[in-house]
Design a protein around this motif. Structure first.
Motif, PDB file in Angstrom:
ATOM      1  N   ARG A 187       0.811  -1.221   0.000  1.00 43.62           N
ATOM      2  CA  ARG A 187       0.000   0.000   0.000  1.00 43.62           C
ATOM      3  C   ARG A 187       0.846   1.273   0.000  1.00 43.62           C
ATOM      4  O   ARG A 187       0.460   2.285   0.536  1.00 43.62           O
ATOM      5  CB  ARG A 187      -0.955   0.011   1.186  1.00 43.62           C
ATOM      6  N   ALA A 188       2.009   1.222  -0.596  1.00 47.02           N
ATOM      7  CA  ALA A 188       2.875   2.399  -0.676  1.00 47.02           C
ATOM      8  C   ALA A 188       2.311   3.389  -1.685  1.00 47.02           C
ATOM      9  O   ALA A 188       1.612   3.010  -2.628  1.00 47.02           O
ATOM     10  CB  ALA A 188       4.282   1.977  -1.074  1.00 47.02           C
ATOM     11  N   VAL A 189       2.592   4.657  -1.498  1.00 45.18           N
ATOM     12  CA  VAL A 189       2.164   5.711  -2.412  1.00 45.18           C
ATOM     13  C   VAL A 189       3.383   6.556  -2.761  1.00 45.18           C
ATOM     14  O   VAL A 189       4.082   7.030  -1.869  1.00 45.18           O
ATOM     15  CB  VAL A 189       1.070   6.597  -1.775  1.00 45.18           C
ATOM     16  N   ALA A 190       3.645   6.720  -4.055  1.00 43.98           N
ATOM     17  CA  ALA A 190       4.788   7.521  -4.507  1.00 43.98           C
ATOM     18  C   ALA A 190       4.359   8.375  -5.685  1.00 43.98           C
ATOM     19  O   ALA A 190       3.553   7.954  -6.511  1.00 43.98           O
ATOM     20  CB  ALA A 190       5.943   6.617  -4.911  1.00 43.98           C
ATOM     21  N   ALA A 191       4.899   9.590  -5.757  1.00 48.37           N
ATOM     22  CA  ALA A 191       4.565  10.496  -6.849  1.00 48.37           C
ATOM     23  C   ALA A 191       5.776  11.320  -7.212  1.00 48.37           C
ATOM     24  O   ALA A 191       6.602  11.646  -6.352  1.00 48.37           O
ATOM     25  CB  ALA A 191       3.405  11.411  -6.447  1.00 48.37           C
ATOM     26  N   GLY A 192       5.895  11.645  -8.495  1.00 51.00           N
ATOM     27  CA  GLY A 192       6.954  12.534  -8.941  1.00 51.00           C
ATOM     28  C   GLY A 192       6.694  13.967  -8.516  1.00 51.00           C
ATOM     29  O   GLY A 192       7.610  14.753  -8.374  1.00 51.00           O
ATOM     30  N   GLY A 193       5.430  14.310  -8.281  1.00 53.35           N
ATOM     31  CA  GLY A 193       5.050  15.639  -7.798  1.00 53.35           C
ATOM     32  C   GLY A 193       4.595  15.545  -6.357  1.00 53.35           C
ATOM     33  O   GLY A 193       5.161  14.825  -5.547  1.00 53.35           O
ATOM     34  N   SER A 194       3.531  16.265  -6.032  1.00 52.53           N
ATOM     35  CA  SER A 194       3.032  16.252  -4.658  1.00 52.53           C
ATOM     36  C   SER A 194       1.830  15.321  -4.533  1.00 52.53           C
ATOM     37  O   SER A 194       1.209  14.947  -5.516  1.00 52.53           O
ATOM     38  CB  SER A 194       2.652  17.669  -4.231  1.00 52.53           C
ATOM     39  N   ILE A 195       1.517  14.945  -3.282  1.00 50.91           N
ATOM     40  CA  ILE A 195       0.381  14.075  -2.986  1.00 50.91           C
ATOM     41  C   ILE A 195      -0.590  14.860  -2.125  1.00 50.91           C
ATOM     42  O   ILE A 195      -0.229  15.324  -1.039  1.00 50.91           O
ATOM     43  CB  ILE A 195       0.839  12.795  -2.261  1.00 50.91           C
ATOM     44  N   GLY A 196      -1.826  15.015  -2.605  1.00 52.22           N
ATOM     45  CA  GLY A 196      -2.818  15.759  -1.839  1.00 52.22           C
ATOM     46  C   GLY A 196      -3.313  14.986  -0.639  1.00 52.22           C
ATOM     47  O   GLY A 196      -3.435  15.521   0.456  1.00 52.22           O
ATOM     48  N   GLU A 197      -3.590  13.682  -0.818  1.00 52.37           N
ATOM     49  CA  GLU A 197      -4.143  12.873   0.263  1.00 52.37           C
ATOM     50  C   GLU A 197      -3.863  11.405  -0.033  1.00 52.37           C
ATOM     51  O   GLU A 197      -4.079  10.948  -1.140  1.00 52.37           O
ATOM     52  CB  GLU A 197      -5.656  13.117   0.319  1.00 52.37           C
ATOM     53  N   ALA A 198      -3.379  10.674   0.975  1.00 48.47           N
ATOM     54  CA  ALA A 198      -3.114   9.245   0.835  1.00 48.47           C
ATOM     55  C   ALA A 198      -3.792   8.513   1.984  1.00 48.47           C
ATOM     56  O   ALA A 198      -3.514   8.790   3.145  1.00 48.47           O
ATOM     57  CB  ALA A 198      -1.623   8.960   0.842  1.00 48.47           C
ATOM     58  N   ILE A 199      -4.719   7.614   1.667  1.00 51.27           N
ATOM     59  CA  ILE A 199      -5.445   6.836   2.662  1.00 51.27           C
ATOM     60  C   ILE A 199      -5.046   5.383   2.458  1.00 51.27           C
ATOM     61  O   ILE A 199      -5.385   4.767   1.463  1.00 51.27           O
ATOM     62  CB  ILE A 199      -6.964   7.015   2.503  1.00 51.27           C
ATOM     63  N   THR A 200      -4.283   4.825   3.413  1.00 56.25           N
ATOM     64  CA  THR A 200      -3.720   3.491   3.235  1.00 56.25           C
ATOM     65  C   THR A 200      -4.294   2.456   4.202  1.00 56.25           C
ATOM     66  O   THR A 200      -3.971   1.293   4.112  1.00 56.25           O
ATOM     67  CB  THR A 200      -2.199   3.529   3.383  1.00 56.25           C
ATOM     68  N   GLY A 201      -5.116   2.845   5.150  1.00 54.34           N
ATOM     69  CA  GLY A 201      -5.650   1.905   6.130  1.00 54.34           C
ATOM     70  C   GLY A 201      -6.979   1.325   5.686  1.00 54.34           C
ATOM     71  O   GLY A 201      -7.511   1.636   4.618  1.00 54.34           O
ATOM     72  N   ASP A 202      -7.537   0.465   6.535  1.00 58.78           N
ATOM     73  CA  ASP A 202      -8.839  -0.171   6.256  1.00 58.78           C
ATOM     74  C   ASP A 202      -9.933   0.480   7.098  1.00 58.78           C
ATOM     75  O   ASP A 202      -9.700   0.883   8.238  1.00 58.78           O
ATOM     76  CB  ASP A 202      -8.775  -1.659   6.601  1.00 58.78           C
ATOM     77  N   GLY A 203     -11.143   0.550   6.542  1.00 55.40           N
ATOM     78  CA  GLY A 203     -12.309   0.993   7.285  1.00 55.40           C
ATOM     79  C   GLY A 203     -12.326   2.464   7.646  1.00 55.40           C
ATOM     80  O   GLY A 203     -12.962   2.850   8.619  1.00 55.40           O
ATOM     81  N   ASN A 204     -11.663   3.311   6.901  1.00 53.78           N
ATOM     82  CA  ASN A 204     -11.677   4.741   7.186  1.00 53.78           C
ATOM     83  C   ASN A 204     -12.970   5.361   6.669  1.00 53.78           C
ATOM     84  O   ASN A 204     -13.465   4.992   5.610  1.00 53.78           O
ATOM     85  CB  ASN A 204     -10.493   5.442   6.511  1.00 53.78           C
ATOM     86  N   GLN A 205     -13.507   6.307   7.399  1.00 50.08           N
ATOM     87  CA  GLN A 205     -14.671   7.056   6.946  1.00 50.08           C
ATOM     88  C   GLN A 205     -14.344   8.535   7.040  1.00 50.08           C
ATOM     89  O   GLN A 205     -13.935   9.021   8.086  1.00 50.08           O
ATOM     90  CB  GLN A 205     -15.887   6.728   7.815  1.00 50.08           C
TER      91      GLN A 205
END
Length: 130
Positions: A110-128
């Motif tokens: 569940r890694a998140v990578a970007a060449g620019g910026s990241i506005g929001e990254a949600i990597t867990g389970d069951g988030n509301q």
């Protein structure tokens, strides 16, 4: 680059007009067909090269997300609920467009990578999120 393409295109048009006027239209038709086939083949090679080059970021792991530019919202968890508009990423300091340098790989699930910026990254389970 654009000027070179325009110059070659203009030369081809002038050459086809001269062949059509000085020789005949059948020969000009054949020459135009050959030039069109050559341009198509060169374009295909260029597109394949562009699509196969590295994006500048790398992730390793199941359900990971990568992008060569910015990411507004990346969700990699299960049973997440989001409402509203995703956060807009901030423009990168280097300006628009993908990064040209290779960033180190981001390991893990569940890694998140970007060449620019990241506005929001949600990597867990069951988030509301409301």
């Amino acid at each position: 680059m654009c000027i070179a393409v325009a110059a070659v295109s203009a030369a081809a048009v002038v050459g086809l007009i001269l062949v059509g006027v000085l020789v005949d239209l059948d020969t000009a038709d054949r020459v135009a067909s050959i030039i069109g086939a050559m341009i198509s083949a060169i374009s295909l090679v260029g597109f394949v090269y562009t699509l196969s080059r590295p994006t500048g970021v790398a992730v390793a792991g199941a359900r990971s997300v990568q992008a060569g530019d910015s990411i507004g919202r990346a969700v990699t968890g299960d049973n997440n609920r989001q409402r509203g508009i995703a956060a807009q990423p901030q423009p990168s300091a280097a300006g628009p467009g993908p990064s040209t340098t290779m960033a180190p790989g981001v390991p893990g699930e569940r890694a998140v990578a970007a060449g620019g910026s990241i506005g929001e990254a949600i990597t867990g389970d069951g988030n509301q999120q409301t």
